[in-house]
Design a protein around this motif. Sequence first.
Motif, PDB file in Angstrom:
ATOM      1  N   LEU A 322       0.830  -1.202   0.000  1.00  0.00           N
ATOM      2  CA  LEU A 322       0.000   0.000   0.000  1.00  0.00           C
ATOM      3  C   LEU A 322       0.865   1.253   0.000  1.00  0.00           C
ATOM      4  O   LEU A 322       1.850   1.342   0.738  1.00  0.00           O
ATOM      5  CB  LEU A 322      -0.907   0.023   1.226  1.00  0.00           C
ATOM      6  N   VAL A 323       0.479   2.220  -0.835  1.00  0.00           N
ATOM      7  CA  VAL A 323       1.124   3.529  -0.844  1.00  0.00           C
ATOM      8  C   VAL A 323       0.118   4.529  -0.297  1.00  0.00           C
ATOM      9  O   VAL A 323      -1.014   4.598  -0.781  1.00  0.00           O
ATOM     10  CB  VAL A 323       1.563   3.931  -2.263  1.00  0.00           C
ATOM     11  N   THR A 324       0.500   5.262   0.731  1.00  0.00           N
ATOM     12  CA  THR A 324      -0.432   6.170   1.397  1.00  0.00           C
ATOM     13  C   THR A 324       0.027   7.617   1.305  1.00  0.00           C
ATOM     14  O   THR A 324       1.205   7.905   1.109  1.00  0.00           O
ATOM     15  CB  THR A 324      -0.591   5.800   2.886  1.00  0.00           C
ATOM     16  N   THR A 327      -4.102  13.498  -1.406  1.00  0.00           N
ATOM     17  CA  THR A 327      -4.223  13.729  -2.846  1.00  0.00           C
ATOM     18  C   THR A 327      -3.078  14.618  -3.331  1.00  0.00           C
ATOM     19  O   THR A 327      -2.723  15.604  -2.694  1.00  0.00           O
ATOM     20  CB  THR A 327      -5.568  14.422  -3.154  1.00  0.00           C
ATOM     21  N   GLY A 328      -2.491  14.256  -4.466  1.00  0.00           N
ATOM     22  CA  GLY A 328      -1.413  15.057  -5.034  1.00  0.00           C
ATOM     23  C   GLY A 328      -0.046  14.792  -4.447  1.00  0.00           C
ATOM     24  O   GLY A 328       0.877  15.569  -4.657  1.00  0.00           O
ATOM     25  N   SER A 329       0.110  13.684  -3.709  1.00  0.00           N
ATOM     26  CA  SER A 329       1.413  13.396  -3.102  1.00  0.00           C
ATOM     27  C   SER A 329       2.257  12.438  -3.936  1.00  0.00           C
ATOM     28  O   SER A 329       3.318  12.012  -3.500  1.00  0.00           O
ATOM     29  CB  SER A 329       1.220  12.816  -1.691  1.00  0.00           C
ATOM     30  N   GLY A 330       1.782  12.078  -5.128  1.00  0.00           N
ATOM     31  CA  GLY A 330       2.589  11.250  -6.022  1.00  0.00           C
ATOM     32  C   GLY A 330       2.403   9.757  -5.864  1.00  0.00           C
ATOM     33  O   GLY A 330       3.241   8.974  -6.338  1.00  0.00           O
ATOM     34  N   LYS A 331       1.305   9.329  -5.237  1.00  0.00           N
ATOM     35  CA  LYS A 331       1.089   7.897  -4.994  1.00  0.00           C
ATOM     36  C   LYS A 331       1.008   7.109  -6.307  1.00  0.00           C
ATOM     37  O   LYS A 331       1.610   6.043  -6.435  1.00  0.00           O
ATOM     38  CB  LYS A 331      -0.188   7.689  -4.174  1.00  0.00           C
ATOM     39  N   SER A 332       0.238   7.626  -7.254  1.00  0.00           N
ATOM     40  CA  SER A 332       0.071   6.916  -8.527  1.00  0.00           C
ATOM     41  C   SER A 332       1.392   6.773  -9.266  1.00  0.00           C
ATOM     42  O   SER A 332       1.675   5.732  -9.869  1.00  0.00           O
ATOM     43  CB  SER A 332      -0.942   7.647  -9.416  1.00  0.00           C
ATOM     44  N   THR A 333       2.212   7.823  -9.222  1.00  0.00           N
ATOM     45  CA  THR A 333       3.515   7.765  -9.888  1.00  0.00           C
ATOM     46  C   THR A 333       4.374   6.662  -9.291  1.00  0.00           C
ATOM     47  O   THR A 333       5.061   5.921 -10.019  1.00  0.00           O
ATOM     48  CB  THR A 333       4.227   9.126  -9.760  1.00  0.00           C
ATOM     49  N   THR A 334       4.339   6.530  -7.955  1.00  0.00           N
ATOM     50  CA  THR A 334       5.108   5.469  -7.302  1.00  0.00           C
ATOM     51  C   THR A 334       4.592   4.090  -7.715  1.00  0.00           C
ATOM     52  O   THR A 334       5.381   3.183  -8.003  1.00  0.00           O
ATOM     53  CB  THR A 334       5.028   5.624  -5.773  1.00  0.00           C
ATOM     54  N   LEU A 335       3.277   3.924  -7.763  1.00  0.00           N
ATOM     55  CA  LEU A 335       2.708   2.638  -8.164  1.00  0.00           C
ATOM     56  C   LEU A 335       3.123   2.274  -9.585  1.00  0.00           C
ATOM     57  O   LEU A 335       3.495   1.131  -9.862  1.00  0.00           O
ATOM     58  CB  LEU A 335       1.180   2.678  -8.057  1.00  0.00           C
ATOM     59  N   GLY A 394      -6.479   1.201  -8.117  1.00  0.00           N
ATOM     60  CA  GLY A 394      -6.195   2.632  -7.992  1.00  0.00           C
ATOM     61  C   GLY A 394      -6.330   3.153  -6.584  1.00  0.00           C
ATOM     62  O   GLY A 394      -5.504   3.927  -6.110  1.00  0.00           O
ATOM     63  N   GLU A 395      -7.373   2.705  -5.880  1.00  0.00           N
ATOM     64  CA  GLU A 395      -7.570   3.148  -4.491  1.00  0.00           C
ATOM     65  C   GLU A 395      -8.509   2.194  -3.775  1.00  0.00           C
ATOM     66  O   GLU A 395      -9.510   1.750  -4.348  1.00  0.00           O
ATOM     67  CB  GLU A 395      -8.161   4.564  -4.459  1.00  0.00           C
ATOM     68  N   ILE A 396      -8.199   1.847  -2.532  1.00  0.00           N
ATOM     69  CA  ILE A 396      -9.109   1.063  -1.698  1.00  0.00           C
ATOM     70  C   ILE A 396     -10.009   2.054  -0.965  1.00  0.00           C
ATOM     71  O   ILE A 396      -9.546   2.813  -0.114  1.00  0.00           O
ATOM     72  CB  ILE A 396      -8.341   0.178  -0.703  1.00  0.00           C
ATOM     73  N   ARG A 397     -11.305   2.030  -1.315  1.00  0.00           N
ATOM     74  CA  ARG A 397     -12.223   3.031  -0.788  1.00  0.00           C
ATOM     75  C   ARG A 397     -13.246   2.476   0.188  1.00  0.00           C
ATOM     76  O   ARG A 397     -13.874   3.233   0.925  1.00  0.00           O
ATOM     77  CB  ARG A 397     -12.966   3.709  -1.952  1.00  0.00           C
ATOM     78  N   ASP A 398     -13.489   1.153   0.121  1.00  0.00           N
ATOM     79  CA  ASP A 398     -14.557   0.608   0.952  1.00  0.00           C
ATOM     80  C   ASP A 398     -14.224  -0.819   1.374  1.00  0.00           C
ATOM     81  O   ASP A 398     -13.223  -1.404   0.950  1.00  0.00           O
ATOM     82  CB  ASP A 398     -15.889   0.643   0.198  1.00  0.00           C
ATOM     83  N   HIS A 399     -15.079  -1.371   2.237  1.00  0.00           N
ATOM     84  CA  HIS A 399     -14.871  -2.718   2.784  1.00  0.00           C
ATOM     85  C   HIS A 399     -14.843  -3.772   1.681  1.00  0.00           C
ATOM     86  O   HIS A 399     -14.007  -4.683   1.693  1.00  0.00           O
ATOM     87  CB  HIS A 399     -15.972  -3.045   3.779  1.00  0.00           C
ATOM     88  N   GLU A 400     -15.741  -3.648   0.708  1.00  0.00           N
ATOM     89  CA  GLU A 400     -15.843  -4.668  -0.343  1.00  0.00           C
ATOM     90  C   GLU A 400     -14.555  -4.744  -1.158  1.00  0.00           C
ATOM     91  O   GLU A 400     -14.040  -5.834  -1.417  1.00  0.00           O
ATOM     92  CB  GLU A 400     -17.033  -4.349  -1.251  1.00  0.00           C
ATOM     93  N   VAL A 415      -0.652  -7.608  -4.817  1.00  0.00           N
ATOM     94  CA  VAL A 415      -1.630  -6.535  -4.993  1.00  0.00           C
ATOM     95  C   VAL A 415      -1.032  -5.197  -4.581  1.00  0.00           C
ATOM     96  O   VAL A 415      -0.480  -5.061  -3.481  1.00  0.00           O
ATOM     97  CB  VAL A 415      -2.909  -6.809  -4.152  1.00  0.00           C
ATOM     98  N   PHE A 416      -1.131  -4.226  -5.474  1.00  0.00           N
ATOM     99  CA  PHE A 416      -0.710  -2.851  -5.188  1.00  0.00           C
ATOM    100  C   PHE A 416      -1.950  -1.978  -5.084  1.00  0.00           C
ATOM    101  O   PHE A 416      -2.907  -2.138  -5.842  1.00  0.00           O
ATOM    102  CB  PHE A 416       0.165  -2.299  -6.317  1.00  0.00           C
ATOM    103  N   SER A 417      -1.942  -1.008  -4.153  1.00  0.00           N
ATOM    104  CA  SER A 417      -3.054  -0.064  -4.081  1.00  0.00           C
ATOM    105  C   SER A 417      -2.638   1.161  -3.271  1.00  0.00           C
ATOM    106  O   SER A 417      -1.496   1.252  -2.792  1.00  0.00           O
ATOM    107  CB  SER A 417      -4.291  -0.712  -3.457  1.00  0.00           C
ATOM    108  N   THR A 418      -3.572   2.101  -3.120  1.00  0.00           N
ATOM    109  CA  THR A 418      -3.322   3.323  -2.358  1.00  0.00           C
ATOM    110  C   THR A 418      -4.400   3.517  -1.302  1.00  0.00           C
ATOM    111  O   THR A 418      -5.513   3.002  -1.412  1.00  0.00           O
ATOM    112  CB  THR A 418      -3.299   4.573  -3.269  1.00  0.00           C
TER     113      THR A 418
END
Length: 569
Positions: A322-324, A327-335, A394-400, A415-418
């Motif tokens: 997980l990359v935490t 918004t705008g901190s470059g997480k997607s670029t790292t992934l 792209g992002e883990i947003r909910d329990h499911e 698995v990679f996510s933010t």
Amino acid sequence: MKNIGNAEYLCKMFVSEGLINKEQSAVALEELTKTYKFITTVLKELHYAHEQDLLAVMSSRLNIPRLALKDTIINSEALEIVPARFANHYKVVPISFKDNTLTIAVIDPLDIHTLDDLSAQLNVEICPVLASEPEIEEAMRKYYGVGADTLDKMISQKPIDKEQKAKGEEVQDVSVADETTSIITFVNQLLKEAVKEKATDIHLEPFEHGLRARFRVDGILYDISLPQSIEYFHSLVVSRIKIMASLDIAERRVPQDGRIKIKVEGQDLDLRISIIPTRFGEAVHIRILSPYFFLGLENLGFSNENLVHTEQVIRRPHGIILVTGPTGSGKSTTLYACLARINSDEVKIVTIEDPVEYQLKGVMQIQVSPRTGLSFAQGLRHMLRHDPDVMMIGEIRDHETAEIAVRAALTGHLVFSTLHTNDAAGAVARLIDMDFEPFLLASSLECLIAQRLVRLICPSCKQSITPSQEHIDKLRDAGFTGGIVLYKGKGCKECRFTGYKGRTGIYEVLRVTEPIRELIPKRAPSQQIKDKAVSLGMHTLCQDGFRKVLMGLTTMEEVLRVTQEEDMA
């Protein structure tokens, strides 16, 4: 407009002064036939001579004063005399006006026709001074605003009824060919200026008394100069952007999102468009993305130690990374950098994103689509049927979504996510808050990476400074001893007088080793997990940032700004 005869005369002058030779003169004149640039600009770009040396010779030999526009205060009365369309057409900038004499900065003082035309059209005497082509273009943007010539031309062709505008009745006639063409030109100028300034975002924000435009450069918003008349064409500009993004130009009551693909000076760009209704009109946000650009893992700012740890975990056969960060901190670029590093013919990688920001060769990328019901959770289920080795969410947003990701990791997938958390340890608490079983998290998590982006000190104006006692104390508290030498940027034209140019990352890499795994099922607080990780050798965001401060890459103020003085223990 260029004058070949004048260019030949100037080249002979430069040859006689020993600034260039005859062969270079011939090459420059040949190059001049392919461009609209002035001869001094061509010689500079060919690296035949320094522009300042060329201008100094012109000033001396032609007996015309040389003016540094960036250090010159321009008279507002002079600006009112010369319309933007004149300044742009003739490539001049008015400086001052006194006793019916207008002092103007020109690129080519030998162009008598331009000087005579201006004198006749403005009914004033003209006194030319010499300036470089880049200086004049920069001054035009600064004092007239981006696209001022285009809007000025539109107003001159079709005057705006300001009383009508004040009543809220905006110009809507987009069927007029000349007006539509001019709006297209203005929007193109705005996009080109944003790319030139290396902006990541464009904001157009309507208010009661005008339209504000801002670029985000290196994570900071800056106002950009636009002509005051832009407020009369606000709705036309929004309509043009909507047309480019295939949105509904008649709908102004609900938010709309879209995408545009454009090419600016040979560079392919993806624009994400978001339009929302406000009290005084529609506000526009444009995110600028290059679909073919991403940084390698070694270029993101990882320390050698963190880079080694990251390289090790991304090559594991299963688990969650997980990359935490906000918004705008470059997480997607790292992934993307992680995926690019492990991408090969032997590995199948599938991603689900909202949106797909970069295109990775050989990677199957799925775009989330709320309109069709394709959510992260639904996409994940179908991804698992395609026999992937590596999955990126792209992002883990909910329990499911979290549940499917964890179960995928437990069944042999990497698995990679933010996540949106303040630090690496906070990701555990965030997932538990999603009603997920801690023992499953302990079994599946492999690495948590928190990150921020800090601005780099501008290399053109970098200078050493004496650190304050407060900063020395912070460095000592973070474990840094020995001599302390800090740097900052004084501020120059290259960095827009901010002292910063470019960005890099600061990182907190928390490897989920056995001592950490034992704490997760016990629902240990985030701080306890963080303390244990630090005792095992993890460097916090602040510590990684302070290391970059001592390396002379950034400043204490910048690190404290992005970390908000988080606990360094």
